[in-house]
Enzyme design. Structure first.
Site, short mmCIF file in Angstrom:
data_model
loop_
_atom_site.label_atom_id
_atom_site.label_comp_id
_atom_site.label_asym_id
_atom_site.label_seq_id
_atom_site.Cartn_x
_atom_site.Cartn_y
_atom_site.Cartn_z
N THR A 160 -9.08 -1.81 8.95
CA THR A 160 -8.04 -2.71 8.46
C THR A 160 -6.81 -1.95 8.01
O THR A 160 -5.68 -2.41 8.20
CB THR A 160 -8.57 -3.57 7.31
OG1 THR A 160 -9.21 -2.72 6.34
CG2 THR A 160 -9.58 -4.59 7.81
N TYR A 161 -7.02 -0.80 7.38
CA TYR A 161 -5.89 -0.01 6.89
C TYR A 161 -5.04 0.47 8.05
O TYR A 161 -3.80 0.34 8.04
CB TYR A 161 -6.41 1.17 6.07
CG TYR A 161 -5.32 1.93 5.35
CD1 TYR A 161 -4.71 1.40 4.22
CD2 TYR A 161 -4.90 3.19 5.79
CE1 TYR A 161 -3.71 2.10 3.55
CE2 TYR A 161 -3.91 3.89 5.13
CZ TYR A 161 -3.32 3.34 4.00
OH TYR A 161 -2.34 4.03 3.35
N HIS A 162 -5.68 1.05 9.07
CA HIS A 162 -4.93 1.49 10.24
C HIS A 162 -4.18 0.33 10.89
O HIS A 162 -3.01 0.47 11.27
CB HIS A 162 -5.86 2.14 11.26
CG HIS A 162 -6.24 3.55 10.93
ND1 HIS A 162 -5.35 4.59 10.97
CD2 HIS A 162 -7.43 4.09 10.56
CE1 HIS A 162 -5.96 5.71 10.64
NE2 HIS A 162 -7.22 5.44 10.39
N SER A 164 -3.03 -2.41 9.61
CA SER A 164 -1.88 -2.83 8.81
C SER A 164 -0.75 -1.82 8.88
O SER A 164 0.43 -2.18 9.01
CB SER A 164 -2.29 -3.08 7.36
OG SER A 164 -2.71 -1.89 6.72
#
Length: 300
Positions: A160-162, A164
């Site tokens: 999810t971090y990548h 976003s």
């Protein structure tokens, strides 16, 4: 864009970490500050520190809340004047603390993308119409990450971090191109932090709702977050030097503001892989598409 005491900056995540470093650097230029953060205690601390340098307004804000964002904008411009510098800095990184099988849940996706991407769009959509209506030099800084350039092969997923942070870079590039096409006096920069001395791991855990990280998961991940924050504190660039890099980027209207070369080798390898995967020769379709794009932009 020249920064003076006539400018007002609105900074999300502005009372701690990178946001505080940016706030300090802008205060040194005399810029008035609206600091928005979900952490009321850190807001009070930042106001006490910076209030002697410039005029400061603090706002408790969850960047996912569009109505609250609008209210914060109105309060800021009523007290400090028109916002000419928008810094979309608020972000969370709980995804990188979990394995891929733990991370792929709607609750995690909605929360991480809600803060890191939707929150950024809320800032853009709240302030850009105001900037366009008034005209004049303005600037937007969006905080991405080295993880928005490449998925590091030696690390865990951070699905999810990548997702976003990759989106933040594309969003900023498109904003900048759109403003240039319309000949607007609004610059756009993307801050690309690598290793910076912040407590992003622990802060992300503390800020996340129970529905995203239940108690048993928090206990398991707290140690991992602490180890990560220790590594950042030991090897990372200090927040004040990052703040100065951002001020320089605004003044020079730089699109990319990377804080280090952490992603350089992996990005080079990724780019080579993409280019190598492309067809070896241009097709008639490629030629036709290129001609259509040149016609749209007004070039021969």
């Amino acid at each position: 864009m020249e920064l003076t005491h006539r400018d007002t900056a609105f900074i999300t995540g502005g009372s701690q970490g990178i946001g505080l470093g940016i706030a300090r650097a802008l205060a040194n230029q005399g810029v008035r500050l609206a600091l928005a953060d979900i952490d009321g205690d850190s807001l009070r601390s930042a106001e006490a520190e910076l209030g002697g340098k410039t005029e400061v307004l603090t706002v408790e804000l969850d960047v996912r809340d569009r109505e609250a964002f609008q209210a914060a904008a109105e309060a800021t411009e009523r007290q400090l004047g028109p916002v000419s510098v928008l810094v979309n800095n608020a972000g969370v990184g709980i995804g990188v603390l979990q394995t891929i099988s733990q991370e792929i849940r709607y609750e995690v996706w909605d929360y991480v993308l809600g803060v890191n991407l939707e929150g950024m769009n809320n800032g853009v959509t709240t302030f850009v119409p105001r900037m366009l209506e008034r005209g004049g030099p303005c600037h937007i800084v969006n905080t991405a990450s080295a993880a928005g350039l490449v998925v590091f092969p030696e690390r865990s997923s951070g699905y999810t971090y990548h997702a976003s942070k990759f989106a933040v870079i594309g969003l900023t590039e498109a904003l900048r191109r759109g403003f240039a096409d319309e000949q607007r006096e609004i610059g756009a920069s993307v801050l690309i932090p690598g290793m910076v001395a912040t407590n992003v791991g622990s802060n992300s855990l503390n800020a996340s709702p129970e529905s995203v990280l239940p108690a048993e998961a928090r206990e398991r991940l707290a140690q991992l977050a602490g180890v990560g924050d220790y590594a950042l504190a030991t090897y990372g660039r200090d927040i004040d030097s990052v703040g100065e890099m951002v001020v320089d980027g605004i003044q020079r209207d730089r699109l990319y503001i990377p804080t280090d070369r952490l992603a350089a080798a992996a990005l080079e390898a990724r780019t080579k892989d993409i280019l190598a995967a492309m067809p070896s020769e241009a097709s008639s379709y490629d030629d036709a598409l290129g001609q259509a794009m040149r016609s749209r932009s007004g070039t021969a």
